[in-house]
Scaffold this active site. Structure first.
Site, PDB file in Angstrom:
ATOM      1  N   ASP A 104       0.899  -0.982  -0.021  1.00 12.21           N
ATOM      2  CA  ASP A 104       0.212  -0.060  -0.009  1.00 12.21           C
ATOM      3  C   ASP A 104       0.420   1.098  -0.303  1.00 12.21           C
ATOM      4  O   ASP A 104       0.607   2.060  -1.228  1.00 12.21           O
ATOM      5  CB  ASP A 104      -0.874   0.090   1.268  1.00 12.21           C
ATOM      6  CG  ASP A 104      -0.111  -0.226   2.666  1.00 12.21           C
ATOM      7  OD1 ASP A 104       0.936  -0.504   2.397  1.00 12.21           O
ATOM      8  OD2 ASP A 104      -1.339   0.041   3.694  1.00 12.21           O
ATOM      9  N   ASP A 107       7.290   4.203   3.842  1.00  9.78           N
ATOM     10  CA  ASP A 107       7.333   4.908   4.170  1.00  9.78           C
ATOM     11  C   ASP A 107       8.840   5.590   4.773  1.00  9.78           C
ATOM     12  O   ASP A 107       9.703   5.467   4.192  1.00  9.78           O
ATOM     13  CB  ASP A 107       6.168   5.521   5.792  1.00  9.78           C
ATOM     14  CG  ASP A 107       6.196   6.467   6.221  1.00  9.78           C
ATOM     15  OD1 ASP A 107       7.327   7.338   5.659  1.00  9.78           O
ATOM     16  OD2 ASP A 107       6.198   6.353   7.873  1.00  9.78           O
ATOM     17  N   LYS A 135       6.623   7.290   0.810  1.00  5.82           N
ATOM     18  CA  LYS A 135       6.842   8.622   1.356  1.00  5.82           C
ATOM     19  C   LYS A 135       7.989   9.331   0.703  1.00  5.82           C
ATOM     20  O   LYS A 135       9.128   8.456   0.487  1.00  5.82           O
ATOM     21  CB  LYS A 135       6.565   9.161   2.853  1.00  5.82           C
ATOM     22  CG  LYS A 135       4.759   8.642   3.048  1.00  5.82           C
ATOM     23  CD  LYS A 135       4.560   8.835   4.224  1.00  5.82           C
ATOM     24  CE  LYS A 135       2.979   8.629   4.394  1.00  5.82           C
ATOM     25  NZ  LYS A 135       2.790   8.306   6.235  1.00  5.82           N
ATOM     26  N   PHE A 156       0.080  12.104   7.203  1.00  6.00           N
ATOM     27  CA  PHE A 156      -0.530  10.799   7.570  1.00  6.00           C
ATOM     28  C   PHE A 156      -1.678  10.636   6.416  1.00  6.00           C
ATOM     29  O   PHE A 156      -2.895  11.080   6.447  1.00  6.00           O
ATOM     30  CB  PHE A 156      -1.112  10.729   8.792  1.00  6.00           C
ATOM     31  CG  PHE A 156      -0.923   9.205   8.799  1.00  6.00           C
ATOM     32  CD1 PHE A 156      -0.379   8.331   9.285  1.00  6.00           C
ATOM     33  CD2 PHE A 156      -2.574   9.208   9.628  1.00  6.00           C
ATOM     34  CE1 PHE A 156      -0.710   6.684   9.748  1.00  6.00           C
ATOM     35  CE2 PHE A 156      -3.048   7.467   9.579  1.00  6.00           C
ATOM     36  CZ  PHE A 156      -1.910   6.553   9.903  1.00  6.00           C
TER      37      PHE A 156
HETATM   38  P1  IMP Z   1       7.430   1.310   6.489  1.00 10.25           P
HETATM   39  O1  IMP Z   1       7.453   1.909   5.199  1.00 10.25           O
HETATM   40  O2  IMP Z   1       8.472   0.169   7.195  1.00 10.25           O
HETATM   41  O3  IMP Z   1       8.289   2.807   7.170  1.00 10.25           O
HETATM   42  O4  IMP Z   1       5.813   1.565   6.606  1.00 10.25           O
HETATM   43  C1  IMP Z   1       5.248   1.116   6.392  1.00 10.25           C
HETATM   44  C2  IMP Z   1       4.204   0.580   6.896  1.00 10.25           C
HETATM   45  O5  IMP Z   1       3.132   1.942   7.667  1.00 10.25           O
HETATM   46  C3  IMP Z   1       2.740   0.778   6.091  1.00 10.25           C
HETATM   47  O6  IMP Z   1       2.409  -0.725   5.251  1.00 10.25           O
HETATM   48  C4  IMP Z   1       1.542   1.190   6.558  1.00 10.25           C
HETATM   49  O7  IMP Z   1       0.945  -0.096   7.371  1.00 10.25           O
HETATM   50  C5  IMP Z   1       2.431   1.818   7.698  1.00 10.25           C
HETATM   51  N1  IMP Z   1       1.751   3.290   7.209  1.00 10.25           N
HETATM   52  C6  IMP Z   1       2.958   4.346   7.104  1.00 10.25           C
HETATM   53  N2  IMP Z   1       3.037   5.141   6.872  1.00 10.25           N
HETATM   54  C7  IMP Z   1       0.817   5.393   6.627  1.00 10.25           C
HETATM   55  C8  IMP Z   1       0.133   6.251   6.294  1.00 10.25           C
HETATM   56  O8  IMP Z   1       0.230   7.274   6.241  1.00 10.25           O
HETATM   57  N3  IMP Z   1      -1.292   5.863   6.799  1.00 10.25           N
HETATM   58  C9  IMP Z   1      -1.547   4.799   7.214  1.00 10.25           C
HETATM   59  N4  IMP Z   1      -0.621   3.771   7.136  1.00 10.25           N
HETATM   60  C10 IMP Z   1       0.323   4.004   7.615  1.00 10.25           C
HETATM   61 MG    MG Z   2       1.759  -2.253   4.489  1.00 10.35          MG
END
Ligand code: IMP
Ligand code: MG
Length: 187
Positions: A104, A107, A135, A156
């Protein structure tokens, strides 16, 4: 659920359902072109990638298989640490297979970096990543993302699979929440 049902909980629509649909059509065409033949297994990352997996897969014209994984990343507060636990593993043995991870949002990129490494260690033939959203912080982690729907600002977002406290995943668009929603829920 749509924007009207959200009332004043919605700050703004960032990406409309029509924009998502159009971008998925383009991504599916790229995937069709990049995988002209042979095996292809789509791996959706639960729960957030469920709408993207469903909508994207239906726009792909070549044969595919689908499987699902659920992972949880440990972190302090809202930041991911990169330490990941598998909540639901794949049904398929991915040894020797061509895997396309469907996500999805990226981040920090730490979850995906871990997941990609995990699949490589299982002896996949190839692994690529498609994400609906990315992001800015993702640039700092050394994980190649092959297909990106939209680059978005560091806000967010909710909808199209993305949740706030497990809510709003069923919105057909991607938007931001009004500040008072966090303040009420956060206390
Ligand atoms: P990361 O890339 O390891 O920081 O984590 C990504 C996960 O954090 C995603 O799969 C989402 O579950 C959650 N996440 C990160 N940003 C958002 C946001 O803006 N809205 C909702 N969930 C988010
Ligand atoms: Mg996810």
């Amino acid at each position: 659920m749509d924007a009207n049902d959200m009332g004043d909980a919605l700050e703004k629509v960032l990406i409309s359902a029509e924009q998502i649909d159009q971008r998925l059509t383009e991504l599916a065409a790229e995937i069709d072109r990049d995988y002209p033949d042979g095996d292809l297994l789509l791996v959706g990352v639960l729960k957030g990638a469920a709408p993207a997996m469903v909508d994207l897969s239906r726009k792909i014209h070549r044969p595919i298989e689908m499987d699902w994984m659920a992972v949880s990343s440990y972190g302090a507060g809202t930041k991911t640490s990169g330490v990941v636990r598998i909540l639901k593993d794949l049904d398929a043995d991915v040894h020797g297979r061509n895997v396309l991870i469907v996500e999805d949002i990226i981040d920090s990129g730490l979850t995906l970096a871990w997941l990609k490494e995990n699949l490589i260690n299982r002896g996949v033939n190839s692994v690529r990543i498609v994400t609906i959203l990315r992001k800015p912080d993702a640039a700092q982690v050394d994980v190649d993302v092959d297909y990106v729907g939209f680059d978005i600002p560091n806000e967010f977002v909710i909808g199209y699979g993305l949740d706030y406290a497990e809510q709003y995943r069923h919105l057909p668009f991607i938007g931001t929440l009004a500040r008072h929603v966090y303040e009420v829920e956060g206390e």
